[in-house]
Design a protein around this motif. Structure first.
Motif, PDB file in Angstrom:
ATOM      1  N   THR A 236       0.875  -1.240   0.140  1.00 47.89           N
ATOM      2  CA  THR A 236      -0.023  -0.222  -0.130  1.00 47.89           C
ATOM      3  C   THR A 236       0.871   1.389   0.005  1.00 47.89           C
ATOM      4  O   THR A 236       0.708   2.057  -0.899  1.00 47.89           O
ATOM      5  N   VAL A 237       1.823   1.161   0.833  1.00 52.16           N
ATOM      6  CA  VAL A 237       2.739   2.552   1.051  1.00 52.16           C
ATOM      7  C   VAL A 237       3.483   2.663  -0.318  1.00 52.16           C
ATOM      8  O   VAL A 237       3.528   3.742  -0.847  1.00 52.16           O
ATOM      9  N   ALA A 238       3.948   1.610  -0.934  1.00 51.80           N
ATOM     10  CA  ALA A 238       4.970   1.760  -2.063  1.00 51.80           C
ATOM     11  C   ALA A 238       3.859   1.968  -3.178  1.00 51.80           C
ATOM     12  O   ALA A 238       4.107   2.800  -4.145  1.00 51.80           O
ATOM     13  N   GLY A 239       2.481   1.528  -3.240  1.00 46.49           N
ATOM     14  CA  GLY A 239       1.692   1.737  -4.449  1.00 46.49           C
ATOM     15  C   GLY A 239       1.333   3.285  -4.392  1.00 46.49           C
ATOM     16  O   GLY A 239       1.101   3.868  -5.397  1.00 46.49           O
ATOM     17  N   ILE A 240       1.002   3.935  -3.195  1.00 47.12           N
ATOM     18  CA  ILE A 240       0.572   5.222  -3.252  1.00 47.12           C
ATOM     19  C   ILE A 240       1.712   6.225  -3.640  1.00 47.12           C
ATOM     20  O   ILE A 240       1.379   7.023  -4.513  1.00 47.12           O
TER      21      ILE A 240
END
Length: 291
Positions: A236-240
């Motif tokens: 989630t963090v990397a995707g954002i």
């Protein structure tokens, strides 16, 4: 997220055990607040494609150059509005993903009958799961961009074939076979996006099953859910961050090409323009597909 969470905790809401649960309520309210403006966000997002298509219609109908200049300016504004609305969508998705992550932990607790409230990334297996989640974002983005390149190459070959078989297209004496090109794009898009879609769906399942077996073998019964939690958290963090980068970079490359085409830095036909066209070719799948 932090502000919404703590504002919710200040509401004093508690669960059946007397534990405070207002934090998630506050985050849910903030998420609904961001999603309540969906109509406005969609209107801003739709402006970009409309302006882009208007420019294409102007060019195909041989309108005067000043008309094309106006649609280019509108298209540049549309790229900016699209980047803004996508950033808004990413922000609301971040809030929603926090709620979904909390719901996942609650479901694991209800299913196993054991408390599951924290994820310790200092555990090697959990950290490895987080790395796999981050890698998934980059692999998915790469496959998505590759899919666009393959589909575009098929269209280029089809257009060349039509030019050879129907030379009157260039003199407006014959009409191109638009239906075949549209059909090719739709078919190719569905075919090429199969692998990225399966990757996103299957990876969490495979990671959970693999590390569950490792946990059973090493006496760590909750290892599977913990690793999946780390996987989801890091992804989630990397995707954002990746989505913000792709959307912003793609729009910037597109606008850079339009800026050069206004006559700046050598104008059309210059080496700067050739480099800008290359950047725009990469920027389109960045902002419209992977981002």
């Amino acid at each position: 997220i932090v502000l919404a969470y703590w504002c919710g905790r200040m509401s004093g809401l508690t669960d059946r055990n007397g534990e405070p649960c207002g934090g998630l309520f506050g985050t849910a309210v903030a998420t609904m607040g961001m999603l309540s403006t969906a109509a406005y966000v969609l209107a801003m997002d739709i402006f970009g494609p409309i302006a882009d298509n208007a420019g294409g219609i102007v060019e195909m109908s041989s309108q005067p150059a000043q008309v094309r200049d106006i649609t280019d300016q509108l298209d540049s504004v549309g790229n900016t509005t699209k980047a803004t609305t996508k950033g808004f969508a990413i922000g609301s998705a971040a809030l929603a993903s926090f709620l979904l992550f909390s719901a996942y932990m609650d479901e694991v607790s209800a299913f196993t009958g054991k408390p599951f409230v924290t994820v310790d990334i200092a555990v090697p297996e959990v950290f490895v799961g987080g790395l796999l989640g981050s890698m998934l974002v980059y692999l998915f983005s790469a496959w998505a961009c590759k899919a666009v390149g393959k589909s575009a190459q098929e269209v280029v070959e089809e257009v060349r074939r039509q030019f050879l078989e129907r030379p009157g297209i260039m003199t407006y004496q014959e009409k191109p076979d638009y239906e075949r090109c549209v059909s090719m794009v739709a078919t190719s898009a569905l075919r090429e996006m199969t692998a990225p879609g399966l990757l996103a769906v299957s990876m969490p399942v495979l990671v959970g099953v693999l590390f569950r077996q490792i946990g059973l073998a090493t006496g760590q019964e909750m290892l599977g859910p913990k690793v999946v939690a780390g996987f989801l958290m890091f992804a989630t963090v990397a995707g954002i961050l990746m989505a913000l980068f792709l959307n912003t970079a793609g729009g910037a490359w597109d606008n850079a090409k339009k800026y050069v085409e206004t006559g700046a830095l050598g104008g059309k036909g210059s080496d700067t323009h050739k480099a800008a066209v290359t950047g725009d070719t990469v920027g389109d799948p960045f902002k419209d597909t992977a981002g």
